[in-house]
Design a protein around this motif. Sequence first.
Motif, short mmCIF file in Angstrom:
data_model
loop_
_atom_site.label_atom_id
_atom_site.label_comp_id
_atom_site.label_asym_id
_atom_site.label_seq_id
_atom_site.Cartn_x
_atom_site.Cartn_y
_atom_site.Cartn_z
N GLN A 174 0.76 -1.80 0.32
CA GLN A 174 -0.24 0.06 0.30
C GLN A 174 0.95 0.97 -0.44
OE1 GLN A 174 -3.06 -0.27 3.84
NE2 GLN A 174 -4.52 -1.00 2.03
N VAL A 175 0.39 1.84 -0.34
CA VAL A 175 1.23 3.39 -0.17
C VAL A 175 -0.01 4.62 0.55
CG1 VAL A 175 1.48 5.25 -1.89
CG2 VAL A 175 1.42 3.19 -2.58
N GLN A 176 0.73 5.37 1.17
CA GLN A 176 -0.42 6.07 2.28
C GLN A 176 -0.06 7.72 0.92
OE1 GLN A 176 1.52 3.48 3.76
NE2 GLN A 176 0.11 2.44 3.76
N LEU A 177 -0.30 8.75 0.93
CA LEU A 177 -0.64 9.73 0.49
C LEU A 177 -1.05 10.84 1.16
CD1 LEU A 177 -1.59 9.09 -3.34
CD2 LEU A 177 0.74 8.95 -2.28
N GLY A 216 -0.43 11.82 -10.08
CA GLY A 216 -1.00 12.43 -10.76
C GLY A 216 -1.39 13.69 -9.39
N TRP A 217 -2.43 14.67 -9.92
CA TRP A 217 -3.44 16.13 -9.00
C TRP A 217 -4.49 15.63 -9.75
CZ3 TRP A 217 -2.10 17.73 -4.64
CH2 TRP A 217 -0.94 17.52 -4.00
N PHE A 218 -5.23 15.75 -9.62
CA PHE A 218 -6.79 16.23 -9.67
C PHE A 218 -7.21 17.22 -8.10
CE2 PHE A 218 -7.24 12.83 -12.57
CZ PHE A 218 -6.52 11.80 -12.41
N ARG A 219 -8.46 17.75 -9.76
CA ARG A 219 -9.29 18.79 -8.31
C ARG A 219 -10.85 18.43 -8.48
NH1 ARG A 219 -7.86 24.58 -11.04
NH2 ARG A 219 -9.52 24.58 -13.10
N GLN A 220 -11.67 18.97 -7.61
CA GLN A 220 -12.53 19.06 -7.39
C GLN A 220 -13.39 19.67 -6.47
OE1 GLN A 220 -14.32 14.92 -6.16
NE2 GLN A 220 -16.32 15.29 -7.47
N ALA A 236 -2.61 11.63 -6.36
CA ALA A 236 -2.82 10.17 -6.23
C ALA A 236 -2.20 9.65 -7.10
CB ALA A 236 -4.19 9.82 -7.57
N ALA A 237 -1.51 7.66 -6.75
CA ALA A 237 -0.35 7.65 -6.81
C ALA A 237 -0.80 5.92 -8.40
CB ALA A 237 0.60 6.60 -5.96
N ALA A 238 -0.18 5.42 -8.93
CA ALA A 238 -0.47 4.43 -10.16
C ALA A 238 0.12 3.88 -10.20
CB ALA A 238 -0.47 5.35 -11.99
N PHE A 239 -0.37 3.11 -10.11
CA PHE A 239 1.02 1.48 -9.99
C PHE A 239 1.10 1.19 -11.07
CE2 PHE A 239 1.46 0.38 -5.34
CZ PHE A 239 1.63 1.59 -4.80
N ARG A 240 0.84 1.17 -12.02
CA ARG A 240 0.46 0.71 -13.63
C ARG A 240 2.26 1.54 -14.64
NH1 ARG A 240 -2.41 0.18 -18.33
NH2 ARG A 240 -3.38 1.55 -18.39
N ALA A 241 2.43 0.67 -14.87
CA ALA A 241 3.40 0.98 -16.43
C ALA A 241 2.18 1.15 -17.56
CB ALA A 241 4.45 -0.30 -16.74
N GLY A 242 2.28 2.40 -18.11
CA GLY A 242 1.96 2.35 -19.54
C GLY A 242 1.07 3.26 -18.70
N TYR A 243 0.18 3.88 -17.82
CA TYR A 243 -1.14 3.93 -17.45
C TYR A 243 -0.97 5.83 -17.67
CZ TYR A 243 1.67 8.81 -14.85
OH TYR A 243 2.49 9.39 -14.76
N TYR A 274 -5.85 5.22 -10.77
CA TYR A 274 -4.40 5.51 -10.05
C TYR A 274 -5.10 4.45 -9.22
CZ TYR A 274 -2.79 9.90 -12.17
OH TYR A 274 -2.44 10.22 -13.68
N ASP A 275 -4.16 3.68 -8.17
CA ASP A 275 -4.80 3.19 -7.46
C ASP A 275 -4.90 3.46 -5.96
OD1 ASP A 275 -2.85 1.47 -9.40
OD2 ASP A 275 -4.07 0.72 -9.38
N TYR A 276 -4.32 4.64 -5.48
CA TYR A 276 -4.20 4.77 -4.56
C TYR A 276 -4.35 6.46 -4.35
CZ TYR A 276 -2.38 0.99 -2.56
OH TYR A 276 -2.53 -1.06 -2.53
N TRP A 277 -5.51 7.48 -3.31
CA TRP A 277 -5.59 8.90 -3.24
C TRP A 277 -5.56 9.41 -1.97
CZ3 TRP A 277 -8.10 11.18 -7.42
CH2 TRP A 277 -7.68 10.97 -8.50
#
Length: 125
Positions: A1-4, A35-39, A97-104, A112-115
């Motif tokens: 897991q990853v904590q952000l 990545g950075w996202f906003r809402q 957010a963090a992506a764990f997949r190559a080619g994302y 992204y897998d973790y937020w």
Amino acid sequence: QVQLVESGGGLVQAGGSLRLSCAASGRTFSIYGMGWFRQAPGKEREFVAAVDWNGDNTYDAEFVKGRFTISRDNANDIVYLQMNSLKPEDTAVYSCAAAFRAGYYPPSAYEYDYWGHGTQVTVSS
């Protein structure tokens, strides 16, 4: 897991600047991209910027070009979002957010897998 954990949000006047930070911990060696996202209230989440974790590639949404810059500090597992020339329409909760997949595909939130929990940015006019 990853904590952000995001930080650096706040209240700023239009035209001002803020620098957001996203500190990653845990399995950071598995990260391929951040990545950075906003809402904003009443709106859908939107992509802001992303950076490859082990490369130099960055990706920006059209609306932030020339104003926002994403960067990373791999030694400390931190990703930054420098935001300049802020506008009231930039007001939103910003999340990393963090992506764990190559080619994302950076602009897609589904990649992204973790937020993180997000940090509020409010720009007054």
